[in-house]
Design a protein around this motif. Structure first.
Motif, PDB file in Angstrom:
ATOM      1  N   THR A   8      -5.328   1.028   4.361  1.00 46.86           N
ATOM      2  CA  THR A   8      -6.503   0.173   4.529  1.00 46.86           C
ATOM      3  C   THR A   8      -7.553   0.542   3.488  1.00 46.86           C
ATOM      4  O   THR A   8      -7.538   1.645   2.922  1.00 46.86           O
ATOM      5  CB  THR A   8      -7.116   0.338   5.928  1.00 46.86           C
ATOM      6  OG1 THR A   8      -7.609   1.682   6.058  1.00 46.86           O
ATOM      7  CG2 THR A   8      -6.103   0.031   7.028  1.00 46.86           C
ATOM      8  N   LEU A   9      -8.478  -0.376   3.259  1.00 47.48           N
ATOM      9  CA  LEU A   9      -9.578  -0.089   2.332  1.00 47.48           C
ATOM     10  C   LEU A   9     -10.381   1.114   2.804  1.00 47.48           C
ATOM     11  O   LEU A   9     -10.755   1.971   2.003  1.00 47.48           O
ATOM     12  CB  LEU A   9     -10.483  -1.312   2.187  1.00 47.48           C
ATOM     13  CG  LEU A   9      -9.892  -2.489   1.432  1.00 47.48           C
ATOM     14  CD1 LEU A   9     -10.831  -3.688   1.503  1.00 47.48           C
ATOM     15  CD2 LEU A   9      -9.609  -2.124  -0.012  1.00 47.48           C
ATOM     16  N   TRP A  37     -15.368  -6.312   4.387  1.00 40.14           N
ATOM     17  CA  TRP A  37     -14.021  -6.301   3.814  1.00 40.14           C
ATOM     18  C   TRP A  37     -13.160  -5.196   4.408  1.00 40.14           C
ATOM     19  O   TRP A  37     -11.946  -5.349   4.508  1.00 40.14           O
ATOM     20  CB  TRP A  37     -14.084  -6.164   2.302  1.00 40.14           C
ATOM     21  CG  TRP A  37     -14.538  -7.413   1.597  1.00 40.14           C
ATOM     22  CD1 TRP A  37     -14.599  -8.681   2.115  1.00 40.14           C
ATOM     23  CD2 TRP A  37     -14.987  -7.516   0.250  1.00 40.14           C
ATOM     24  NE1 TRP A  37     -15.057  -9.556   1.164  1.00 40.14           N
ATOM     25  CE2 TRP A  37     -15.302  -8.871   0.001  1.00 40.14           C
ATOM     26  CE3 TRP A  37     -15.157  -6.599  -0.776  1.00 40.14           C
ATOM     27  CZ2 TRP A  37     -15.774  -9.319  -1.219  1.00 40.14           C
ATOM     28  CZ3 TRP A  37     -15.620  -7.053  -1.996  1.00 40.14           C
ATOM     29  CH2 TRP A  37     -15.924  -8.393  -2.215  1.00 40.14           C
ATOM     30  N   GLU A  38     -13.766  -4.086   4.806  1.00 36.63           N
ATOM     31  CA  GLU A  38     -12.979  -3.025   5.437  1.00 36.63           C
ATOM     32  C   GLU A  38     -12.481  -3.461   6.813  1.00 36.63           C
ATOM     33  O   GLU A  38     -11.442  -2.986   7.272  1.00 36.63           O
ATOM     34  CB  GLU A  38     -13.782  -1.736   5.539  1.00 36.63           C
ATOM     35  CG  GLU A  38     -13.925  -1.029   4.211  1.00 36.63           C
ATOM     36  CD  GLU A  38     -14.597   0.326   4.286  1.00 36.63           C
ATOM     37  OE1 GLU A  38     -14.602   1.028   3.257  1.00 36.63           O
ATOM     38  OE2 GLU A  38     -15.124   0.704   5.362  1.00 36.63           O
ATOM     39  N   LYS A  39     -13.186  -4.369   7.441  1.00 33.84           N
ATOM     40  CA  LYS A  39     -12.744  -4.896   8.743  1.00 33.84           C
ATOM     41  C   LYS A  39     -11.752  -6.029   8.583  1.00 33.84           C
ATOM     42  O   LYS A  39     -10.817  -6.172   9.370  1.00 33.84           O
ATOM     43  CB  LYS A  39     -13.948  -5.370   9.556  1.00 33.84           C
ATOM     44  CG  LYS A  39     -14.829  -4.255  10.040  1.00 33.84           C
ATOM     45  CD  LYS A  39     -15.993  -4.788  10.837  1.00 33.84           C
ATOM     46  CE  LYS A  39     -16.902  -3.644  11.250  1.00 33.84           C
ATOM     47  NZ  LYS A  39     -18.109  -4.119  11.924  1.00 33.84           N
ATOM     48  N   ASN A  40     -11.981  -6.884   7.560  1.00 31.65           N
ATOM     49  CA  ASN A  40     -11.139  -8.061   7.362  1.00 31.65           C
ATOM     50  C   ASN A  40     -11.289  -8.520   5.916  1.00 31.65           C
ATOM     51  O   ASN A  40     -12.311  -9.097   5.550  1.00 31.65           O
ATOM     52  CB  ASN A  40     -11.554  -9.173   8.327  1.00 31.65           C
ATOM     53  CG  ASN A  40     -10.739 -10.432   8.151  1.00 31.65           C
ATOM     54  OD1 ASN A  40      -9.802 -10.479   7.359  1.00 31.65           O
ATOM     55  ND2 ASN A  40     -11.097 -11.474   8.885  1.00 31.65           N
ATOM     56  N   ILE A  63      -2.112  -2.341  -0.662  1.00 28.60           N
ATOM     57  CA  ILE A  63      -3.384  -2.614   0.011  1.00 28.60           C
ATOM     58  C   ILE A  63      -3.398  -4.045   0.549  1.00 28.60           C
ATOM     59  O   ILE A  63      -3.810  -4.292   1.668  1.00 28.60           O
ATOM     60  CB  ILE A  63      -4.584  -2.438  -0.956  1.00 28.60           C
ATOM     61  CG1 ILE A  63      -4.531  -1.092  -1.659  1.00 28.60           C
ATOM     62  CG2 ILE A  63      -5.896  -2.602  -0.207  1.00 28.60           C
ATOM     63  CD1 ILE A  63      -5.544  -0.951  -2.799  1.00 28.60           C
ATOM     64  N   PHE A  64      -2.950  -4.981  -0.274  1.00 27.62           N
ATOM     65  CA  PHE A  64      -3.056  -6.403   0.034  1.00 27.62           C
ATOM     66  C   PHE A  64      -1.691  -7.075  -0.005  1.00 27.62           C
ATOM     67  O   PHE A  64      -1.498  -8.072  -0.677  1.00 27.62           O
ATOM     68  CB  PHE A  64      -3.979  -7.099  -0.971  1.00 27.62           C
ATOM     69  CG  PHE A  64      -5.331  -6.466  -1.083  1.00 27.62           C
ATOM     70  CD1 PHE A  64      -6.287  -6.638  -0.108  1.00 27.62           C
ATOM     71  CD2 PHE A  64      -5.650  -5.687  -2.185  1.00 27.62           C
ATOM     72  CE1 PHE A  64      -7.535  -6.059  -0.208  1.00 27.62           C
ATOM     73  CE2 PHE A  64      -6.903  -5.108  -2.306  1.00 27.62           C
ATOM     74  CZ  PHE A  64      -7.847  -5.290  -1.316  1.00 27.62           C
TER      75      PHE A  64
END
Length: 74
Positions: A8-9, A37-40, A63-64
């Motif tokens: 995750t970020l 962005w860390e949440k979604n 990551i993505f």
């Protein structure tokens, strides 16, 4: 080539020992944006995906994964 572990970020940021404020300054966005962005990360513009991969020294597909897979289709 071995498949990278998904990260995750937030986990990558902590691994780099950076605060959300430090990341925000480095990336050029607000701390609130980093928090969001860390949440979604689904609403993150694609250019930032590459910035995060470089900043965190981690493969973008680790990551993505879903988003990168969709970009490959287009």
């Amino acid at each position: 080539m071995p498949k990278e572990q998904m990260m995750t970020l937030a986990a990558l940021r902590k691994r780099m020992r950076m605060s959300q404020s430090e990341v925000a300054e480095e990336v050029g966005v607000s701390r609130e944006t980093i928090m969001r962005w860390e949440k979604n990360s689904s609403d993150m513009p694609a250019k930032y995906m590459f910035i995060f991969a470089e900043l965190y020294k981690y493969p973008i597909n680790g990551i993505f994964l879903v988003i990168v897979s969709l970009l490959a289709i287009v």
